[in-house]
Design a protein around this motif. Sequence first.
Motif, mmCIF file in Angstrom:
data_model
loop_
_atom_site.group_PDB
_atom_site.id
_atom_site.type_symbol
_atom_site.label_atom_id
_atom_site.label_comp_id
_atom_site.label_asym_id
_atom_site.label_seq_id
_atom_site.Cartn_x
_atom_site.Cartn_y
_atom_site.Cartn_z
ATOM 1 N N ALA A 246 0.935 -1.117 -0.102
ATOM 2 C CA ALA A 246 -0.037 -0.149 0.093
ATOM 3 C C ALA A 246 0.855 1.199 -0.081
ATOM 4 O O ALA A 246 1.131 1.750 1.101
ATOM 5 N N CYS A 247 1.439 1.559 -1.210
ATOM 6 C CA CYS A 247 2.156 2.666 -1.348
ATOM 7 C C CYS A 247 1.668 3.970 -1.656
ATOM 8 O O CYS A 247 2.214 5.132 -1.540
ATOM 9 N N ALA A 248 0.196 3.704 -2.254
ATOM 10 C CA ALA A 248 -0.599 5.141 -2.269
ATOM 11 C C ALA A 248 -0.684 6.239 -1.126
ATOM 12 O O ALA A 248 -0.865 5.739 -0.006
ATOM 13 N N ALA A 249 -0.842 7.342 -1.291
ATOM 14 C CA ALA A 249 -1.067 8.439 -0.393
ATOM 15 C C ALA A 249 -2.630 8.485 -0.666
ATOM 16 O O ALA A 249 -3.076 9.480 -1.169
ATOM 17 N N VAL A 250 -3.317 7.561 0.266
ATOM 18 C CA VAL A 250 -4.945 7.628 0.054
ATOM 19 C C VAL A 250 -5.470 8.665 0.883
ATOM 20 O O VAL A 250 -4.914 8.900 2.160
ATOM 21 N N SER A 251 -6.244 9.384 0.511
ATOM 22 C CA SER A 251 -7.153 10.621 1.172
ATOM 23 C C SER A 251 -7.668 10.155 2.379
ATOM 24 O O SER A 251 -8.468 9.149 2.177
ATOM 25 N N ASP A 252 -7.415 10.680 3.539
ATOM 26 C CA ASP A 252 -8.204 10.216 4.846
ATOM 27 C C ASP A 252 -9.813 10.625 4.816
ATOM 28 O O ASP A 252 -10.408 9.803 5.284
#
Length: 399
Positions: A272-278
């Motif tokens: 899980a390398c993505a910078a997912v919006s919280d």
Amino acid sequence: MKLQGKKVLLGITGGIAAYKSAELCRNLKKAGAEVRVVMTKGAQAFITPLTLQALSGNPVHHDLLDPAAEAAMGHIELARWAHFIVIAPASADFLARLNAGMADDLLTTLCLATNSSIAVAPAMNQQMWANPATQNNIQQLIKKGIEIWGPDEGDQACGDVGPGRMLEPADLLNRIDDHFNDKPLQGQRWLITAGPTVEPIDPVRYLANRSSGKMGFAIAEAAAKAGAEVVLVTGPVNLLASSAIKRIDVQTAQQMFEAVKSEFKSIDTFVACAAVSDYRPTEAAPQKLKKQSDNGLTIELMQNPDILKWAAEQNAAFCVGFAAETNNIEEYAEAKMTKKGINVICANDVSRKDIGFSSDNNEVSVYYKNNGAMQVERLGPALKTVIAQQLVSFLPGIK
């Protein structure tokens, strides 16, 4: 070394770095490889064919329409002969012609006529490397399955400092050797997320972050080269993935979650390398929001799904998280490991200007548990492509 008896075609193009190719040729021979050299006219202005002939033990090829060679279709014979083609140095001009599919000299013709893998080691002035035309050529070559090795950063012959130096011969030798190594991830299936997610506020505005996706894409490429079947779920980025990778493009965190769930079957490793919006707006306006007053605007937010935590709860794959932090790196990374229920997390300091978001470089601390005790492995600072290769080699050992 796995190079004994391997047939390596070494292409040399015009550039001061051509002098390093002599050492690479010598080292390839010393490692047991059979080497044939193809030089462009530009390369011959920097180093003589006689030098490469003495080092390779074979005649040097440089003419596309050499009557003696072409009597037996020499350029086709060379293209079939090679197990691997490496162009070092690869000039900006050569990269442009290779991307365009031109066949106006022997080296570009060989690259079109071969079924073998091709790697290029770019070498040029830092401004030439940064030029959008060169970067577009690089991205297109990656999409076509050509490996890009480097460039390195540092002092250049022209006096500039920056990216554009050809990798050192010892590094190139190791990469060529790695090409012939067994594929350690053969038979495995890796699912990787990369880039940012964007959460619409209205049709023209959104919430997002500065993730470029470069780290996730580099890990995907490294895993694919190691033999894994790779699925890459990516937010909106300006990057290309090689044809060996199954790419799924998404926009929002919810879309990324749905894509991950649909691809999670038979996954061995999830990164899980993505910078997912919280968070995302509770409701996206159907029309562009207009300024109502000078008192500001309030937007109600709701939590996005926690993709990594969901993946860990499935107990179906080895899950690796990423933590992009600006302070208290170790504390926050370990806390995230506990919250997500994973055993490995890669943390980096994105407050630094020399690594992290948008940079080609990174420095990563890999936190993991060994018999219940916290351990840490430091990787870098180095190019993200190098960090990715190190990660792909390191992670299977801690499963």
